[in-house]
Each structure stands twice: as C-alpha cells, then as structure tokens.
Design an enzyme around this catalytic site. Structure first.
Site, PDB file in Angstrom:
ATOM      1  N   ASN A 115       0.803  -1.224   0.000  1.00  0.00           N
ATOM      2  CA  ASN A 115       0.000   0.000   0.000  1.00  0.00           C
ATOM      3  C   ASN A 115       0.837   1.276   0.000  1.00  0.00           C
ATOM      4  OD1 ASN A 115       0.287  -1.483   2.589  1.00  0.00           O
ATOM      5  ND2 ASN A 115      -0.363   0.463   3.475  1.00  0.00           N
ATOM      6  N   GLN A 149      -4.918  -4.066  -1.851  1.00  0.00           N
ATOM      7  CA  GLN A 149      -4.521  -3.065  -2.850  1.00  0.00           C
ATOM      8  C   GLN A 149      -4.583  -3.623  -4.269  1.00  0.00           C
ATOM      9  OE1 GLN A 149      -3.702   0.227  -2.491  1.00  0.00           O
ATOM     10  NE2 GLN A 149      -4.064   0.173  -0.292  1.00  0.00           N
ATOM     11  N   SER A 180     -10.924  -5.801   0.437  1.00  0.00           N
ATOM     12  CA  SER A 180     -11.753  -4.782   1.077  1.00  0.00           C
ATOM     13  C   SER A 180     -12.465  -3.962   0.016  1.00  0.00           C
ATOM     14  CB  SER A 180     -10.851  -3.876   1.919  1.00  0.00           C
ATOM     15  OG  SER A 180     -11.600  -2.819   2.475  1.00  0.00           O
ATOM     16  N   CYS A 193      -2.269   4.924   8.454  1.00  0.00           N
ATOM     17  CA  CYS A 193      -2.213   4.532   9.863  1.00  0.00           C
ATOM     18  C   CYS A 193      -1.002   5.108  10.566  1.00  0.00           C
ATOM     19  CB  CYS A 193      -2.178   3.013   9.971  1.00  0.00           C
ATOM     20  SG  CYS A 193      -3.249   2.211   8.805  1.00  0.00           S
TER      21      CYS A 193
HETATM   22  C1  LIG Z   1      -6.567  -0.643   3.558  1.00  0.00           C
HETATM   23  C2  LIG Z   1      -5.775  -1.893   3.735  1.00  0.00           C
HETATM   24  C3  LIG Z   1      -6.124  -2.858   4.702  1.00  0.00           C
HETATM   25  C4  LIG Z   1      -7.258  -2.654   5.662  1.00  0.00           C
HETATM   26  O1  LIG Z   1      -8.499  -2.764   5.049  1.00  0.00           O
HETATM   27  P1  LIG Z   1      -9.804  -2.152   5.831  1.00  0.00           P
HETATM   28  O2  LIG Z   1     -10.945  -2.584   4.998  1.00  0.00           O
HETATM   29  O3  LIG Z   1      -9.600  -0.678   5.849  1.00  0.00           O
HETATM   30  O4  LIG Z   1      -9.805  -2.763   7.188  1.00  0.00           O
HETATM   31  C5  LIG Z   1      -5.375  -4.005   4.779  1.00  0.00           C
HETATM   32  N1  LIG Z   1      -4.347  -4.213   3.956  1.00  0.00           N
HETATM   33  C6  LIG Z   1      -3.968  -3.327   3.022  1.00  0.00           C
HETATM   34  C7  LIG Z   1      -2.824  -3.628   2.116  1.00  0.00           C
HETATM   35  C8  LIG Z   1      -4.663  -2.132   2.871  1.00  0.00           C
HETATM   36  O5  LIG Z   1      -4.283  -1.247   1.960  1.00  0.00           O
END
Ligand SMILES: *Cc1c(COP(=O)(O)O)cnc(C)c1O
Length: 392
Positions: A151, A179, A199, A325
């Site tokens: 990410n 991602q 996600s 984060c």
């Molecule tokens: C955004 C992200 C997550 C977390 O996903 P959420 O749906 O926001 O909990 C996990 N791993 C990666 C690589 C991400 O970019």
C-alpha cells in the site's frame, strides 16, 4: 477550490452505480437474509449475486468466499484462523517486514500467545524473494502471509512463485490483496493462493465490508461465534447493502481493469518522469515496473513530508506520507525502513496514489505545484546545501 484527490490507496469514493445498487437494500429491501419469507429471500438473493461476482473476479467457487467487515478482519481471520485450526500452540508463521499493520499486529498478537514469527526482509525495491520463503520454512510452519501489493510503495510481490513454494511444502499461503483487487489480475488457481483478503473501500465500494477467500479443504477457524451466517464461517447478520455494493464494485473494477491499469500506469510513469526531470535530488521508492498502476512514492531530500502535505493541501491537492495509519506518528514508515531508506529520507517521502478521477491535466498541475513547493521548502531548510549551510 478545485480538489485533486491523490490518496486512492487510503480510500476511494463510492462509485455512483455502486451506491445505486446499494440504496434499495437500506429501505424497501431491508429484510434479514436469514429469514425465509419474501423480504429475507430477496436480501439473501442480493448477497448471493454479490458472492458470484466476487468469486468470478478471483476465479474461485462461491462456496469458498466469506464476507467480512473489511480487509483488517479478513487478515485477522486468515492468520488467527489458520493457526487455531492447526491446533498447534507454537505454530510458526512466515510474513514480511512490509505487511500492512492488519497482518503485522495480528502476528505480534499471536507471538504473545506462543507462536513464532519470521519477518522476512525485502530487497531495495520492496520485493520478497521466494527462495527466502523456502529457507524460512520449518516443521512448525502453518502459514505464510505475504501481501499481493504494498500500500505504501506499490511493489507487487511474486505471489505465484511464493504460492508454489507453499504448496510444495504443504503450508497455507495467505495474501493480503486489498490493494491488488481491481488494480491487478487475480486468479486464485493460477497464482496458488489459499487464503486471500480484500476490502471494498479501496475499489470504489463502501467502507466496512470486505471478503476472505478460503480455498476448499484449507482449514481456517472462524473468529465470530453466533448464528449460522456465511456457511457458519462468520456469525452475525450480514451487512447486506455493503455486500451488494462490494459485489458491484468488484464487477465494475474487474471489467475496467485492463484499460484502466494501462491508463493509470501511463499517467504514473509520465508523472514520475516529469518529477525526476524537474526536481533535483529525489528518488522513487519501490520497484520501477513491478508496481501498482496508481502508485507513486517519492523521497525528497532535505524536507519533511508533513510540510509538503500541508502545502499541497493549500493548493487543493490530497496526498499522503506513507500509510494512513502511521501518519501523525514520528516513527519512520516500517516499509521505507525495510527497503533501506534512512529515517531522514523516509520522513521526506510522499505518496501520490492515482485513481479513476485522475487526469493528465491534473497530474501536470500537481507536478507544477509540487516542484514549486519543494523549491520553497528547500530554500527554508537548514539542511539544503543551496542555502550555504554545510551538512556533512
Ligand atoms: C486498507 C488496507 C487494509 C485494511 O483494510 P480495511 O478494509 O480498511 O480494514 C489491509 N491491507 C492493506 C494492504 C490495505 O491497503
């Protein structure tokens, strides 16, 4: 003021067609999918259509999918679930130093419970070597968790090769593909994937919904206990509207993928080339080619990422330093540290993540503004040699 959003790796706006599909499920189609009368069947049917769309997108069977509350839950469920199902109190886990916190913190938690974790290093481009994965395996290894694409720096891992190593050795392979879904082709068969986390909100779907793919025959315990939803793999009344939005978002993203990834890669490479030409002493973080189509991560010498962000914001440009984060913390990004970027340069790194709304005109505007900002900030920086202060 016109706003240019270049933080698609943090989240994306919900696609209008996605919202349209979701809306009726908040109101007239409000039924509980577990009930057997009309309203329940209607909601259930919506969920199953979304499931078919997701399964098709990753070449899985519908029975291998579980809807969750997002990437974080999927990562937790995959790793904790595989370890619990193995029945080993001292299970060994292999992961990398550049994983998302949803994976790293889950591993830290399991370490406290008695597990052993190997955090594999990556090379200067942010890539994991499948040979290193093989070397790290031992008799206690239950699961290998290596992200599909990073990410922060966008590096795309050799998941197929890592998956092959795992398969040969009878170890479960999990990949965080949050991602990757919608940006890179995913095929759980061809790529040897056993568990995969995704996600919705990273691909123009709603926040708070995602999925976990669990290959048939792979043992992975559930985290949530209660009702019999999701084939008893995830208890709790389904986030019906969210799941339906997720299904639509996946369908749209996968259909658009070939053309959109080409378009974004070209925009990305054009912007990187212009930045390199215009601004002296900057460096691209991550691999030049094995990289997410929309990811640009640049280390700018002598200045701070936070000041660049604030100045960009004044021009209506939204970017990020490292991952969402870690922003606001003084620790340099664990990803940039892992690829050997010294702390001062890590603090001067900035990520532009492009997406559907990104245009060539906007990118040119950003390059223009960004070079002005860098110039201005460097003139104020005591570290910048142009200012007559000798450092080193
Ligand atoms: C955004 C992200 C997550 C977390 O996903 P959420 O749906 O926001 O909990 C996990 N791993 C990666 C690589 C991400 O970019």
């Amino acid at each position: 003021m016109k706003r240019i959003y270049l933080d698609h790796a943090a989240t994306t706006p919900v696609h209008p067609e996605v919202l349209n599909e979701m809306l009726p499920f908040f109101t007239e189609r409000f039924g509980n999918p577990s009930t057997i009368y009309f309203f329940g069947r209607e909601a259930k049917e919506g969920i199953e259509i979304a499931r078919e769309k997701f399964a098709k997108a990753i070449n899985a069977d519908v029975s291998e999918t579980v809807f969750t509350s997002g990437g974080t839950e999927s990562d937790n469920n995959a790793i904790i679930g595989a370890v619990r199902a193995s029945g080993r109190k001292t299970a060994h886990i292999i992961t990398s130093k550049i994983e998302h916190h949803a994976v790293l913190e889950t591993c830290h938690f399991l370490e406290k419970e008695g597990c052993k974790v190997t955090y594999l290093p990556v090379d200067r481009d942010g890539l994991v070597d499948p040979v290193e994965v093989k070397k790290a395996l031992n008799k206690e290894t239950v699961i290998v968790s290596i992200m599909f694409a990073n990410n922060e720096i966008g590096s795309v891992q050799p998941v197929r090769e890592i998956g092959a190593v795992c398969r040969e050795n009878g170890v479960i392979f999990h990949t965080d593909a949050v991602q990757a879904l919608g940006s890179l082709p995913i095929d759980v068969e061809a790529q040897n994937l056993d568990l995969l986390s995704v996600s919705a909100h990273k691909l123009y779907g709603p926040k708070g919904v995602g999925a976990l793919y669990i290959r048939k025959g792979v043992k992975c315990s559930k985290l949530m206990h209660g009702g019999e939803q999701e084939r008893r793999r995830r208890a709790g009344t389904e986030n019906t509207a969210g799941i339906i939005g997720f299904g639509k978002a996946v369908e749209l993203a996968v259909a658009a993928l070939p053309a959109e990834s080409k378009r974004l890669s070209a925009l990305r490479d054009g912007m990187i080339a212009k930045l390199m030409k215009k601004i002296p002493e900057i460096k691209l973080n991550g691999h030049a080619v094995k990289r997410l189509p929309g990811n640009i991560n640049i280390a700018v010498k002598y200045i701070e990422g936070e000041s660049m962000l604030l100045n960009l914001d004044m021009d209506g440009i939204c970017a990020s330093t490292g991952s969402a984060c870690t922003s606001g913390s003084l620790e340099p990004s664990h990803v940039l540290s892992a690829i050997g970027i010294p702390p001062e340069l890590a603090h001067g790194s900035i990520r532009f993540s492009l997406g559907k709304s990104s245009t060539k005109e906007d990118m040119d505007f950003v390059v223009e503004k960004f070079s002005e900002i860098v110039d201005r900030l460097r003139k104020l920086s005591p570290l910048y040699k142009g200012n007559g202060c000798k450092i080193k």
